[in-house]
Design an enzyme around this catalytic site. Structure first.
Site, PDB file in Angstrom:
ATOM      1  N   ILE A   1       3.802  79.160 -86.252  1.00 39.31           N
ATOM      2  CA  ILE A   1       4.350  80.441 -86.714  1.00 39.31           C
ATOM      3  C   ILE A   1       3.918  80.744 -88.153  1.00 39.31           C
ATOM      4  O   ILE A   1       3.695  81.905 -88.516  1.00 39.31           O
ATOM      5  CB  ILE A   1       5.895  80.468 -86.556  1.00 39.31           C
ATOM      6  CG1 ILE A   1       6.473  81.860 -86.827  1.00 39.31           C
ATOM      7  CG2 ILE A   1       6.570  79.452 -87.478  1.00 39.31           C
ATOM      8  CD1 ILE A   1       6.218  82.846 -85.736  1.00 39.31           C
TER       9      ILE A   1
ATOM     10  N   LYS B   1      14.166  82.921 -88.012  1.00 42.03           N
ATOM     11  CA  LYS B   1      15.220  83.008 -87.007  1.00 42.03           C
ATOM     12  C   LYS B   1      15.120  81.826 -86.054  1.00 42.03           C
ATOM     13  O   LYS B   1      14.018  81.371 -85.824  1.00 42.03           O
ATOM     14  CB  LYS B   1      15.175  84.329 -86.247  1.00 42.03           C
ATOM     15  CG  LYS B   1      13.836  84.682 -85.586  1.00 42.03           C
ATOM     16  CD  LYS B   1      13.289  84.047 -84.375  1.00 42.03           C
ATOM     17  CE  LYS B   1      14.060  83.698 -83.201  1.00 42.03           C
ATOM     18  NZ  LYS B   1      13.151  83.234 -82.063  1.00 42.03           N
TER      19      LYS B   1
END
Lengths: 309, 309
Positions: free
Chosen positions: B14, B90
């Site tokens: 990510i 998140k």
């Protein structure tokens, strides 16, 4: 100050054991109406449901909800929408989402919302908190065991999804734990046992993180036989003691000191409600319910023997 | 305004796909340090762990944590304790209790804490919210399906207790849902399927209550084959449309309109972080995580076929 009229919704075991005696003895409140499909209280105006009550609430501005968690949310919404103050039994709702909506509605309506945690009112809870202030916690173990057959005889709904199972008594421990540790505790590990064919846990072993690195743990068990055990074993750099009987006693090792019966808890809950209503405030500490939700989030689940009443 | 130095912890997929490109293009930030045991970024000062970084942070006052949820809490605590601003990928933490502690620490330290929800930055989310304002919602269905093998290949940890399972992508949907419905939605029913021998759900069917009585539901599925489906089917008294591709497109029935790629999400996340840091504010909306916790609280669980990579 004059006594205020209050309506009580849900005339079941907890209402008769706790709410009604507390209201009868209260300098702040008098029971002016009941809302229940199944039961009435002699000499008190009875309504079958919240709509019937709200059609003519008279001078009653406050409703206390002693219903089970599932129907509580709809009743609370209706009462707040009608501009009434609302007190909720523990747990305040079945989900955090419901709690958020009630908080928002109460704030917008300018009414009092009180999510009560009766166990936090136990006569020895403040004494335990006092002993912990200024001391360094080393170990705290919650030992919370009771026989579900004694407290919820034949109530199959306690095993249905959407209920808390053993976290229904466990959340009482959490309400005390959060209070005496000033919120410096959070769940780190949970193991649950769910009876074969049921949906909610009968027991759980929990571990917590603590701000000062103390070892904090809990054992919750609904399959216990005999008298309930509702203890917290506490060890600091200064002393060891046990907070006993759900926050109502202290045992320093020389025998238990009873600091006042559990029955005083609801007297204090209703005194707090009066204070909030008179001051137009709300008190909705959701941390005990968040802790239960965290346990469900984290839990390793195993299937245990079937449960039969 | 001048560009601010930032450290990035967790140099994995990510980070390379989203965080680093967004920082490289940002007018507000420049990547000045990395924190990772396994990887470095060419030309950027590298630290093996948070302690090594904090020993000499130089003029870096902000850290972004792109680590998996489990180790994130310890890193966030250390950074806040050192007086740094922190941004969280998140979900912000593994539990609501961890989030509470980070909120309290950040408030006491006077630093910025930003619990980011990248999907909420999708280019079509604001357009969907605009269409819903002033209209009466009738039906909303979340259809959120992806192949876990594509996004988490061979990552067995996603099936371990304490992780969200299919709620890891599902929480992206929740972050959008809460935003476009202005919080007027709460979970009422959840059914989960957990693969035999695993601990987190591979799929879930959800129902929600809505302030105006609209039918709101969701289907989450990690066992999907082929290209991901990240849609919300929305019906109001005025129109029907589909919010497509995780909040980046709108389909009115005459074909999909792309309002901007997903890659812009992280640019907007870092712009928001800059705004918060410059204004000494925090943004920690926990409602999407609360919604996931509510699902675990409410869920009926069934055991599905074993999952093999």
């Amino acid at each position: 100050m004059s006594s205020m009229p209050i309506a009580l919704a849900g005339i079941g075991k907890i209402a008769r054991d706790e709410h009604i005696p507390a209201l009868n003895d209260s300098p702040d409140w008098h029971l002016a109406a009941t809302i229940s499909r199944n039961a009435e209280v002699e000499g008190v105006r009875a309504h079958e449901d919240m709509d019937a009550f709200l059609a003519d609430p008279g001078d009653i501005r406050t409703v206390s909800l002693a219903l089970p968690p599932a129907p509580r949310f709809a009743y609370a919404k209706k009462a707040i929408a009608a501009g009434l103050n609302v007190m909720l039994e523990k747990p305040p709702a079945t989900t955090l989402g419901e709690c958020r909506i009630l908080q928002d509605m109460a704030r917008d309506a300018g009414v009092t919302l009180y999510a009560s945690w009766h166990s936090r009112m136990g006569a020895a809870v403040e004494e335990a908190a006092r002993r912990l202030r200024g001391a360094a916690l080393r170990r705290l173990h919650v030992d919370w065991r009771e026989d579900v057959r004694q407290f919820h005889p034949d109530q199959d709904w306690v095993w249905e999804a959407g209920n808390l199972g053993v976290f229904d008594p466990g959340i009482n421990a959490f309400s005390i734990l959060v209070a005496i540790l000033d919120g410096r505790v959070h769940l780190t590990r949970a193991e649950m046992v769910v009876p074969d064919g049921r949906e909610t846990p009968i027991s759980a072993d929990l571990e917590f993180g603590h701000g000062d690195g103390a070892r904090v743990s809990a054992r919750l068990d609904w399959g216990h036989k005999g008298a309930p055990v509702w203890n917290m074993e506490i060890e600091t750099d200064r002393e060891s003691f046990v907070l006993t009987r759900s926050g109502t006693g202290i045992d320093d090792g020389q025998g238990e000191i009873d600091l006042g019966g559990e029955t005083a808890e609801y007297a204090l809950v209703y005194a707090r409600l009066a204070e909030l209503v008179r001051g137009s405030g709300s008190d909705t500490d959701l941390r005990p319910l968040e802790m239960a939700a965290d346990a469900f989030l984290l839990a390793s689940r195993s299937i245990g023997p079937p449960f039969e009443w």
